[in-house]
Scaffold this active site. Sequence first.
Site, mmCIF file in Angstrom:
data_model
loop_
_atom_site.group_PDB
_atom_site.id
_atom_site.type_symbol
_atom_site.label_atom_id
_atom_site.label_comp_id
_atom_site.label_asym_id
_atom_site.label_seq_id
_atom_site.Cartn_x
_atom_site.Cartn_y
_atom_site.Cartn_z
ATOM 1 N N ASN A 210 0.844 -1.199 0.000
ATOM 2 C CA ASN A 210 0.000 0.000 0.000
ATOM 3 C C ASN A 210 0.877 1.247 0.000
ATOM 4 O OD1 ASN A 210 0.445 0.884 2.866
ATOM 5 N ND2 ASN A 210 -0.398 -1.163 3.238
ATOM 6 N N ILE A 307 -3.202 -7.228 14.402
ATOM 7 C CA ILE A 307 -2.194 -7.044 15.461
ATOM 8 C C ILE A 307 -2.735 -6.149 16.571
ATOM 9 C CG2 ILE A 307 0.154 -6.234 15.939
ATOM 10 C CD1 ILE A 307 0.668 -6.672 12.855
ATOM 11 N N LYS A 337 -14.191 1.247 15.465
ATOM 12 C CA LYS A 337 -12.926 0.528 15.686
ATOM 13 C C LYS A 337 -12.457 0.676 17.139
ATOM 14 C CE LYS A 337 -11.246 0.535 10.948
ATOM 15 N NZ LYS A 337 -10.504 1.207 9.897
HETATM 16 O O1 PMT Z 1 2.856 6.144 6.484
HETATM 17 P P1 PMT Z 1 2.359 7.487 6.010
HETATM 18 O O2 PMT Z 1 2.582 7.701 4.541
HETATM 19 O O3 PMT Z 1 2.908 8.625 6.842
HETATM 20 O O4 PMT Z 1 0.778 7.513 6.221
HETATM 21 C C1 PMT Z 1 0.210 7.488 7.497
HETATM 22 C C2 PMT Z 1 -0.988 6.540 7.600
HETATM 23 C C3 PMT Z 1 -2.121 7.087 6.768
HETATM 24 C C4 PMT Z 1 -0.611 5.136 7.117
HETATM 25 C C5 PMT Z 1 -1.356 6.477 9.131
HETATM 26 O O5 PMT Z 1 -1.693 7.754 9.594
HETATM 27 C C6 PMT Z 1 -2.521 5.509 9.382
HETATM 28 O O6 PMT Z 1 -3.682 5.831 9.254
HETATM 29 N N1 PMT Z 1 -2.177 4.248 9.743
HETATM 30 C C7 PMT Z 1 -3.174 3.155 9.894
HETATM 31 C C8 PMT Z 1 -3.525 2.623 8.530
HETATM 32 C C9 PMT Z 1 -4.501 1.464 8.610
HETATM 33 O O7 PMT Z 1 -4.133 0.359 8.324
HETATM 34 O O8 PMT Z 1 -5.697 1.765 9.068
HETATM 35 P P2 PMT Z 1 -6.925 0.682 9.214
HETATM 36 O O9 PMT Z 1 -8.107 1.512 9.497
HETATM 37 O O10 PMT Z 1 -6.955 -0.253 8.065
HETATM 38 O O11 PMT Z 1 -6.492 -0.154 10.500
HETATM 39 C C10 PMT Z 1 -6.932 0.181 11.805
HETATM 40 C C11 PMT Z 1 -5.824 -0.063 12.806
HETATM 41 O O12 PMT Z 1 -5.585 -1.464 12.917
HETATM 42 C C12 PMT Z 1 -4.489 0.591 12.484
HETATM 43 O O13 PMT Z 1 -3.964 1.053 13.703
HETATM 44 C C13 PMT Z 1 -3.650 -0.557 11.944
HETATM 45 O O14 PMT Z 1 -2.260 -0.386 12.239
HETATM 46 C C14 PMT Z 1 -4.217 -1.746 12.710
HETATM 47 N N2 PMT Z 1 -4.147 -3.035 12.004
HETATM 48 C C15 PMT Z 1 -4.862 -3.217 10.853
HETATM 49 C C16 PMT Z 1 -4.861 -4.455 10.238
HETATM 50 C C17 PMT Z 1 -4.119 -5.510 10.812
HETATM 51 N N3 PMT Z 1 -4.069 -6.714 10.238
HETATM 52 N N4 PMT Z 1 -3.419 -5.301 11.930
HETATM 53 C C18 PMT Z 1 -3.436 -4.089 12.536
HETATM 54 O O15 PMT Z 1 -2.760 -3.898 13.570
#
Ligand code: PMT
Length: 412
Positions: A210, A307, A337
């Site tokens: 991504n 995670i 979430k």
């Molecule tokens: O890296 P940059 O270019 O600076 O951009 C920053 C960012 C946009 C990536 C950052 O600010 C951000 O939003 N990170 C989380 C991205 C994400 O995966 O969001 P999500 O809504 O899909 O996931 C929710 C949360 O669960 C996140 O904290 C993620 O780390 C966590 N997760 C998701 C899936 C997974 N299998 N394990 C996880 O721990």
Amino acid sequence: MKRLHGKNILLGITGGIAAYKSAELTRRLKDAGADVRIAMTKAATEFVTPLTFQALSGHPVHTELLDEHAEAGMGHIELARWADAILVAPASANFITKLTQGRADDLLSTLCLATEAPLAFAPAMNQAMWHDLATQANCKTLRQRGLFQFGPAAGEQACGEVGEGRMMEVPDLIDHLANCFEHGELQALNVMITAGPTYEPIDPVRFIGNRSSGRMGYALAEAAREAGASVTLVSGPCHLETPERVQRIDVETAKQMHQVVFAHLPQCDIFIAAAAVADYRPAEARDQKIKKDHESLTLELERNPDILSEVAHSQTRPFVVGFAAETQNLAQHAKDKLQRKNLDMIAANLVGQSDNTKQDIGFNSEYNSLQVFWPDGQTTLETTRKTLLARQLIQLIANHYQQKKNNEKDTA
Ligand code: PMT
């Protein structure tokens, strides 16, 4: 700059092969401007002679609790009062246990009990001893009492095994000790941060990934360190420099990130998940490059472990902060979430679009804005550079962490 200029540092040395590194540590503490006195346990003198440390520190070495010559010079209570900080390095598993129990059956343990100065210890032992639940519980107790834990580091060990348990390197010890005198909101806390994307292999040359650059997570790592924390940064593939004095561990896939996070979880006080972890991975990563023999190709995907959710549902969970990357209904998805993943806080950002000033935000931009939610409140951090935003978010996290600890104390 001499970061320990004018500081009286009592260096405690316990029995372990890493005691030889304390000779270098003594020299570097002096180079950093400190006046150094040494107290050794009997076991430590089996590894390196007191004479070595006398020559390096320029002062007689203290080894005995009841030594009339030493007591006639600087007695043990006087020595405990003299110290601006005590650093025990290496700290053996046995000595850590003594500290936990508040024993005073030799000179060094007595000094540790008698001092009112900041007390730091640098564990050094075999990796299995380090991972033993007794050692982990002891270290947690000491950290909760306000002692500073430096390390351990990971790598090849004197016994030939590989893993966590090596004494932290000398320059890092000096840095950490100097930090003890700089009071920040996250002083003495261990913060783990995930950052960047994960790459999920399809075949040896292709992957599902991504657009995350890692900037947000790296900025948070720097801000947490500036606030005094010991920071572990678990990073997906990124082209960014590691912030100074941050321990960075590189991973590629979600499964690897999961493994590293859980290996470091017992020491973690605050967990921040800024990584864009792939929710799915190819069910089968092919051994050979896929050829374009067919008009279409279907990849079967399977779920990766969540995670963040697993950390937040673990038995001895740290303070847990998640991120939410959304393209619509930001607040609604973030609140969902927060609750579903059992989080203390969530920082939500819009991705794949500009904010209302047309500034690119979110993925792979230097800028971002965040809506932050916790169980009974919320705030907005307006668009700014990720480095500044990270400081604001760390401040908010520190406040809420402290509030939670105070509430726990009140209800205990
Ligand atoms: O890296 P940059 O270019 O600076 O951009 C920053 C960012 C946009 C990536 C950052 O600010 C951000 O939003 N990170 C989380 C991205 C994400 O995966 O969001 P999500 O809504 O899909 O996931 C929710 C949360 O669960 C996140 O904290 C993620 O780390 C966590 N997760 C998701 C899936 C997974 N299998 N394990 C996880 O721990």
